[in-house]
Structures are given as C-alpha cells and as structure tokens.
Design a protein around this motif. Structure first.
Motif, PDB file in Angstrom:
ATOM      1  N   MET A  80     -24.402  47.350  69.820  1.00 14.12           N
ATOM      2  CA  MET A  80     -22.966  47.218  69.875  1.00 14.12           C
ATOM      3  C   MET A  80     -22.614  45.959  70.659  1.00 14.12           C
ATOM      4  O   MET A  80     -23.191  45.696  71.691  1.00 14.12           O
ATOM      5  N   SER A  81     -21.647  45.186  70.146  1.00  6.77           N
ATOM      6  CA  SER A  81     -21.186  43.998  70.846  1.00  6.77           C
ATOM      7  C   SER A  81     -20.619  44.402  72.202  1.00  6.77           C
ATOM      8  O   SER A  81     -20.092  45.497  72.375  1.00  6.77           O
ATOM      9  N   ASP A  82     -20.690  43.510  73.156  1.00  6.46           N
ATOM     10  CA  ASP A  82     -20.153  43.782  74.493  1.00  6.46           C
ATOM     11  C   ASP A  82     -18.660  44.066  74.466  1.00  6.46           C
ATOM     12  O   ASP A  82     -18.141  44.682  75.389  1.00  6.46           O
ATOM     13  N   ARG A  83     -17.967  43.607  73.425  1.00  2.00           N
ATOM     14  CA  ARG A  83     -16.514  43.800  73.371  1.00  2.00           C
ATOM     15  C   ARG A  83     -16.120  45.197  72.932  1.00  2.00           C
ATOM     16  O   ARG A  83     -14.984  45.612  73.159  1.00  2.00           O
ATOM     17  N   TRP A  84     -16.995  45.927  72.282  1.00  3.46           N
ATOM     18  CA  TRP A  84     -16.662  47.267  71.790  1.00  3.46           C
ATOM     19  C   TRP A  84     -16.795  48.284  72.917  1.00  3.46           C
ATOM     20  O   TRP A  84     -17.817  48.362  73.566  1.00  3.46           O
ATOM     21  N   GLN A  85     -15.737  49.075  73.106  1.00  3.22           N
ATOM     22  CA  GLN A  85     -15.768  50.151  74.083  1.00  3.22           C
ATOM     23  C   GLN A  85     -15.794  51.471  73.316  1.00  3.22           C
ATOM     24  O   GLN A  85     -14.906  51.724  72.502  1.00  3.22           O
ATOM     25  N   PRO A  86     -16.802  52.314  73.535  1.00  2.00           N
ATOM     26  CA  PRO A  86     -16.874  53.571  72.792  1.00  2.00           C
ATOM     27  C   PRO A  86     -15.820  54.567  73.268  1.00  2.00           C
ATOM     28  O   PRO A  86     -15.494  54.625  74.458  1.00  2.00           O
ATOM     29  N   LEU A  87     -15.304  55.335  72.325  1.00  2.00           N
ATOM     30  CA  LEU A  87     -14.343  56.397  72.627  1.00  2.00           C
ATOM     31  C   LEU A  87     -14.773  57.668  71.918  1.00  2.00           C
ATOM     32  O   LEU A  87     -15.392  57.618  70.858  1.00  2.00           O
ATOM     33  N   ASP A  88     -14.381  58.802  72.482  1.00  2.00           N
ATOM     34  CA  ASP A  88     -14.566  60.085  71.819  1.00  2.00           C
ATOM     35  C   ASP A  88     -13.287  60.896  72.010  1.00  2.00           C
ATOM     36  O   ASP A  88     -12.304  60.402  72.572  1.00  2.00           O
ATOM     37  N   GLU A  89     -13.301  62.144  71.538  1.00  2.00           N
ATOM     38  CA  GLU A  89     -12.095  62.981  71.634  1.00  2.00           C
ATOM     39  C   GLU A  89     -11.615  63.164  73.062  1.00  2.00           C
ATOM     40  O   GLU A  89     -10.425  63.277  73.309  1.00  2.00           O
ATOM     41  N   PHE A  90     -12.552  63.201  73.988  1.00  2.00           N
ATOM     42  CA  PHE A  90     -12.209  63.568  75.357  1.00  2.00           C
ATOM     43  C   PHE A  90     -11.544  62.445  76.144  1.00  2.00           C
ATOM     44  O   PHE A  90     -10.720  62.709  77.010  1.00  2.00           O
ATOM     45  N   GLY A  91     -11.857  61.196  75.845  1.00  2.00           N
ATOM     46  CA  GLY A  91     -11.268  60.094  76.582  1.00  2.00           C
ATOM     47  C   GLY A  91     -10.325  59.236  75.765  1.00  2.00           C
ATOM     48  O   GLY A  91      -9.775  58.264  76.278  1.00  2.00           O
ATOM     49  N   PHE A  92     -10.126  59.573  74.505  1.00  2.00           N
ATOM     50  CA  PHE A  92      -9.364  58.734  73.584  1.00  2.00           C
ATOM     51  C   PHE A  92      -7.957  58.436  74.094  1.00  2.00           C
ATOM     52  O   PHE A  92      -7.590  57.278  74.302  1.00  2.00           O
ATOM     53  N   ASP A  93      -7.155  59.463  74.281  1.00  2.00           N
ATOM     54  CA  ASP A  93      -5.746  59.256  74.654  1.00  2.00           C
ATOM     55  C   ASP A  93      -5.591  58.609  76.022  1.00  2.00           C
ATOM     56  O   ASP A  93      -4.783  57.698  76.191  1.00  2.00           O
ATOM     57  N   SER A  94      -6.378  59.036  76.986  1.00  2.00           N
ATOM     58  CA  SER A  94      -6.226  58.479  78.333  1.00  2.00           C
ATOM     59  C   SER A  94      -6.678  57.019  78.387  1.00  2.00           C
ATOM     60  O   SER A  94      -6.039  56.203  79.054  1.00  2.00           O
ATOM     61  N   ALA A  95      -7.743  56.676  77.685  1.00  2.00           N
ATOM     62  CA  ALA A  95      -8.214  55.280  77.679  1.00  2.00           C
ATOM     63  C   ALA A  95      -7.184  54.364  77.041  1.00  2.00           C
ATOM     64  O   ALA A  95      -6.898  53.279  77.559  1.00  2.00           O
ATOM     65  N   LEU A  96      -6.604  54.786  75.936  1.00  2.00           N
ATOM     66  CA  LEU A  96      -5.613  53.942  75.268  1.00  2.00           C
ATOM     67  C   LEU A  96      -4.319  53.867  76.067  1.00  2.00           C
ATOM     68  O   LEU A  96      -3.683  52.817  76.119  1.00  2.00           O
ATOM     69  N   ALA A  97      -3.919  54.953  76.694  1.00  2.00           N
ATOM     70  CA  ALA A  97      -2.679  54.960  77.482  1.00  2.00           C
ATOM     71  C   ALA A  97      -2.749  53.968  78.640  1.00  2.00           C
ATOM     72  O   ALA A  97      -1.730  53.394  79.037  1.00  2.00           O
ATOM     73  N   ARG A  98      -3.934  53.729  79.169  1.00  2.00           N
ATOM     74  CA  ARG A  98      -4.116  52.796  80.297  1.00  2.00           C
ATOM     75  C   ARG A  98      -4.224  51.342  79.840  1.00  2.00           C
ATOM     76  O   ARG A  98      -4.220  50.432  80.667  1.00  2.00           O
ATOM     77  N   GLN A  99      -4.310  51.107  78.545  1.00  2.00           N
ATOM     78  CA  GLN A  99      -4.621  49.784  78.027  1.00  2.00           C
ATOM     79  C   GLN A  99      -3.368  48.932  77.816  1.00  2.00           C
ATOM     80  O   GLN A  99      -2.490  49.299  77.044  1.00  2.00           O
ATOM     81  N   ALA A 100      -3.292  47.806  78.481  1.00  2.00           N
ATOM     82  CA  ALA A 100      -2.197  46.856  78.268  1.00  2.00           C
ATOM     83  C   ALA A 100      -2.577  45.922  77.133  1.00  2.00           C
ATOM     84  O   ALA A 100      -3.763  45.698  76.856  1.00  2.00           O
ATOM     85  N   GLY A 101      -1.587  45.385  76.455  1.00  2.00           N
ATOM     86  CA  GLY A 101      -1.835  44.435  75.376  1.00  2.00           C
ATOM     87  C   GLY A 101      -2.163  45.132  74.068  1.00  2.00           C
ATOM     88  O   GLY A 101      -1.853  46.297  73.875  1.00  2.00           O
ATOM     89  N   VAL A 102      -2.811  44.381  73.179  1.00  2.00           N
ATOM     90  CA  VAL A 102      -3.114  44.878  71.843  1.00  2.00           C
ATOM     91  C   VAL A 102      -4.542  45.408  71.804  1.00  2.00           C
ATOM     92  O   VAL A 102      -5.475  44.748  72.261  1.00  2.00           O
ATOM     93  N   SER A 103      -4.669  46.615  71.256  1.00  2.00           N
ATOM     94  CA  SER A 103      -5.976  47.253  71.103  1.00  2.00           C
ATOM     95  C   SER A 103      -6.167  47.638  69.648  1.00  2.00           C
ATOM     96  O   SER A 103      -5.230  48.059  68.977  1.00  2.00           O
ATOM     97  N   LEU A 104      -7.396  47.511  69.189  1.00  2.00           N
ATOM     98  CA  LEU A 104      -7.748  47.908  67.836  1.00  2.00           C
ATOM     99  C   LEU A 104      -8.862  48.934  67.939  1.00  2.00           C
ATOM    100  O   LEU A 104      -9.893  48.685  68.572  1.00  2.00           O
ATOM    101  N   VAL A 105      -8.621  50.104  67.346  1.00  2.00           N
ATOM    102  CA  VAL A 105      -9.609  51.172  67.339  1.00  2.00           C
ATOM    103  C   VAL A 105     -10.243  51.207  65.957  1.00  2.00           C
ATOM    104  O   VAL A 105      -9.538  51.316  64.948  1.00  2.00           O
ATOM    105  N   MET A 106     -11.561  51.106  65.924  1.00  2.00           N
ATOM    106  CA  MET A 106     -12.297  51.218  64.668  1.00  2.00           C
ATOM    107  C   MET A 106     -12.937  52.588  64.609  1.00  2.00           C
ATOM    108  O   MET A 106     -13.635  52.996  65.524  1.00  2.00           O
ATOM    109  N   PHE A 107     -12.669  53.302  63.518  1.00  2.00           N
ATOM    110  CA  PHE A 107     -13.307  54.578  63.250  1.00  2.00           C
ATOM    111  C   PHE A 107     -14.405  54.313  62.222  1.00  2.00           C
ATOM    112  O   PHE A 107     -14.128  53.786  61.138  1.00  2.00           O
TER     113      PHE A 107
END
Length: 113
Positions: free
Chosen positions: A1-28
C-alpha cells in the motif's frame, strides 16, 4: 500500500473522516480486484498532496459495503471537511480524474447513501 493510503474499517470510518480537514477520497475495493489494484497504485500519483486518501477493504468491512450499497468495485466516496460530498466516478486516466473531481467538488453536496 502506498504511504498515502490510510486503511479504514467499520469501527473507525466515521470518526476518522469526521476529524479530517480538507478533501478526502475513500476508495472501496478488495485485494483480488484487478481494477482496484490499478486505481490504488495510480491515484496517489494523480492527486495533489493535499488530498487525503483512505482505503476500505470491503471483503473485511462488509457493513460499509452494505451501507454504501456498493455493487461494483472500485467505488469512491468524496468527503470535504469530514462531511460526505458525493459518490464519485471517473475514467481511469489522470486527466479525467482531475476533471471529474473538479466537477464533483464544484457541485452541491449530496446526502450520504
């Protein structure tokens, strides 16, 4: 995985994105999807450094796949300042990615599926 990709799962999805400023792209995606591997490899090179990239393995995070009603992979969700903006699609080319992201970000935000 590239250093830029941050893994997410069901348990941290909403909280991780809520803390994120700027533009985020989630790849499923999932590891056995050839198209997913191509997007995963190229997007970090095609997007400016100020885009935050998240990756959800839907083979593991099945609840997120159901929540977003995903049928085709890869699928992408665009967020701005931690708030869902839209589901995003593009042709697999650097130029189209830039063009379609600009159009999506200029449009009003949509409701999360």
């Amino acid at each position: 995985m590239s250093d830029r990709w941050q893994p997410l799962d069901e348990f941290g999805f909403d909280s991780a994105l809520a803390r994120q400023a700027g533009v985020s792209l989630v790849m499923f995606g999932q590891p056995h999807c050839g198209a997913c591997r191509g997007w995963h490899a190229q997007l970090p090179h095609w997007l400016a450094a100020d885009f935050t990239l998240f990756y959800v393995d839907v083979a593991v995070a099945t609840a997120l796949a159901r929540r977003f009603e995903l049928f085709h992979l890869p699928a992408f969700a665009l967020y701005r300042d931690g708030v869902f903006h839209c589901l995003w699609r593009s042709a697999f080319s650097r130029g189209e990615v830039g063009r379609t992201l600009a159009i999506a970000l200029a449009a009003p935000a949509q409701e999360e599926p």
